[in-house]
Design a protein around this motif. Structure first.
Motif, short mmCIF file in Angstrom:
data_model
loop_
_atom_site.label_atom_id
_atom_site.label_comp_id
_atom_site.label_asym_id
_atom_site.label_seq_id
_atom_site.Cartn_x
_atom_site.Cartn_y
_atom_site.Cartn_z
N ILE A 19 121.27 108.87 -34.42
CA ILE A 19 120.95 109.78 -33.33
C ILE A 19 121.12 111.23 -33.76
O ILE A 19 121.92 111.54 -34.64
CB ILE A 19 121.81 109.52 -32.07
CG1 ILE A 19 123.29 109.77 -32.35
CG2 ILE A 19 121.62 108.08 -31.58
CD1 ILE A 19 124.19 109.64 -31.13
N SER A 20 120.37 112.11 -33.11
CA SER A 20 120.51 113.55 -33.34
C SER A 20 121.32 114.16 -32.21
O SER A 20 121.05 113.89 -31.03
CB SER A 20 119.15 114.23 -33.41
OG SER A 20 119.30 115.65 -33.35
N LEU A 21 122.30 115.00 -32.58
CA LEU A 21 123.13 115.70 -31.60
C LEU A 21 122.74 117.18 -31.51
O LEU A 21 123.51 117.99 -31.01
CB LEU A 21 124.62 115.59 -31.95
CG LEU A 21 125.19 114.18 -32.08
CD1 LEU A 21 126.71 114.24 -32.22
CD2 LEU A 21 124.80 113.30 -30.90
N GLU A 43 125.06 120.03 -29.21
CA GLU A 43 126.07 119.43 -30.08
C GLU A 43 127.40 119.35 -29.36
O GLU A 43 128.08 118.31 -29.39
CB GLU A 43 126.22 120.22 -31.37
CG GLU A 43 127.25 119.60 -32.31
CD GLU A 43 127.68 120.54 -33.43
OE1 GLU A 43 127.95 120.05 -34.54
OE2 GLU A 43 127.77 121.75 -33.17
N LYS A 103 128.88 115.66 -28.44
CA LYS A 103 130.15 115.24 -29.05
C LYS A 103 131.18 114.91 -27.97
O LYS A 103 131.93 113.93 -28.09
CB LYS A 103 130.68 116.34 -29.96
CG LYS A 103 129.94 116.48 -31.28
CD LYS A 103 130.44 117.69 -32.07
CE LYS A 103 131.92 117.59 -32.39
NZ LYS A 103 132.38 118.77 -33.17
N ASP A 137 125.53 109.88 -36.27
CA ASP A 137 125.00 111.11 -35.69
C ASP A 137 124.70 112.15 -36.76
O ASP A 137 125.43 112.31 -37.73
CB ASP A 137 125.97 111.67 -34.65
CG ASP A 137 127.39 111.79 -35.15
OD1 ASP A 137 128.10 110.78 -35.11
OD2 ASP A 137 127.78 112.90 -35.57
#
Length: 299
Positions: free
Chosen positions: A129-131, A139, A143, A155
């Motif tokens: 996954i992209s944060l 982000e 988080k 991530d």
């Protein structure tokens, strides 16, 4: 940052706010921290900087690209920027900054391929996954969500445009984006994307962290062929250093709320900027200059 100052006569601008023209001391330079290239923060911030340059003709107004909220707060507190855009939730010490006003809300959007088996937030466990970019509001919030709900995932950090491409080519299972709606990165995936509903997570976050999280629904009209999505919203604020003079911040506030059409052109999410909600800045106190302007207008 040490700034030299010069005195300016701001006649026409102050007249728009119903005030008698007066002499206002403005800095030789104003730096506005925005966001990454292509992001709404960056583009709205650039338009605001252009409008401010006209209202403060003796001041060099510069909009600088950044990773967004977290980096912007660092720049503001260090004095490298005098104005900054930020979502509400990364502001861990609300009394250390001052608000010019609330602008528009960002929505947490978890995008997956339409045929993905991911149906809930818990299904992200162990997935790629992209944060969002390092130093961004996405982000920070993503988080916080992973930690709060005890999830571990593979991530990565990247801009939303890159994340969108990687979701499309299958090298990412999901992308998280805390941004305005519609956001281009998800629009680009239309026809082959689904948004993951997180209604319970939204309520639990709102209960745990009082103020920044608002359970919300993204309408089905936002993206073509994408169903309505239950998620949460986070207000976005324009911030100013407390040391910036009240006279200058009054001009900034007036510009934001009277030049709205120009500032938000091409960005429907930012069109929600208005005087009625502008003072709703949560625990972040309004700058004295902003308070002065809000008190001067009839709402």
């Amino acid at each position: 940052m040490s700034l030299s100052r010069r005195t300016l006569l701001l006649g026409a601008g102050l007249a728009l706010a119903g005030c008698t023209p007066r002499r206002v001391e403005a800095p030789a330079e104003l730096v506005l921290a925005t966001g990454p290239e292509g992001a709404v923060f960056r583009e709205v911030g650039g338009a605001l900087a252009a409008a401010l340059a006209e209202q403060l003709p003796g001041t060099k107004v510069t909009a600088i690209p950044t990773a967004a909220s977290v980096e912007n707060l660092q720049l503001l507190r260090s004095g490298e920027a005098q104005l900054a855009l930020s979502s509400l939730d990364p502001i861990d010490d609300p009394q250390s900054v001052r608000a010019v006003g609330r602008l528009y809300d960002s929505f947490m959007q978890i995008a997956v391929p339409a045929g993905s088996p991911i149906r809930t937030f818990g299904d992200l466990a162990g997935k790629r996954i992209s944060l969002g970019p390092i130093g961004s509001g996405t982000e920070f919030t993503a988080k916080r969500m992973l930690e709060f709900f005890g999830l571990s995932a593979m991530d990565e950090r990247m801009a939303h445009a890159e994340a969108s491409r990687r979701v499309a080519d299958g090298s990412l299972d999901a992308m998280l984006a805390l941004t305005g709606i519609p956001t281009p990165a998800i629009t680009d995936l239309q026809g082959d994307v689904r948004l993951v509903n997180i209604p319970l997570e939204a309520v639990k976050l709102a209960e745990k962290y009082k103020g920044p999280y608002i359970p919300a629904t993204i309408p089905s009209t936002t993206y073509e062929d994408v169903a309505a999505n239950q998620t949460f919203a986070v207000p976005n604020l324009l911030l100013a250093r407390e040391s910036l003079s009240a006279d200058v911040v009054e001009v900034v506030t007036r510009t934001v709320f009277t030049e709205t059409a120009r500032i938000v052109e091409g960005h429907p999410e930012a069109s929600r900027i208005n005087v009625r909600t502008g003072i709703a800045t949560g625990l972040v106190p309004l700058h004295d200059g902003a308070m002065r302007w809000f008190r001067s207008v009839k709402r």
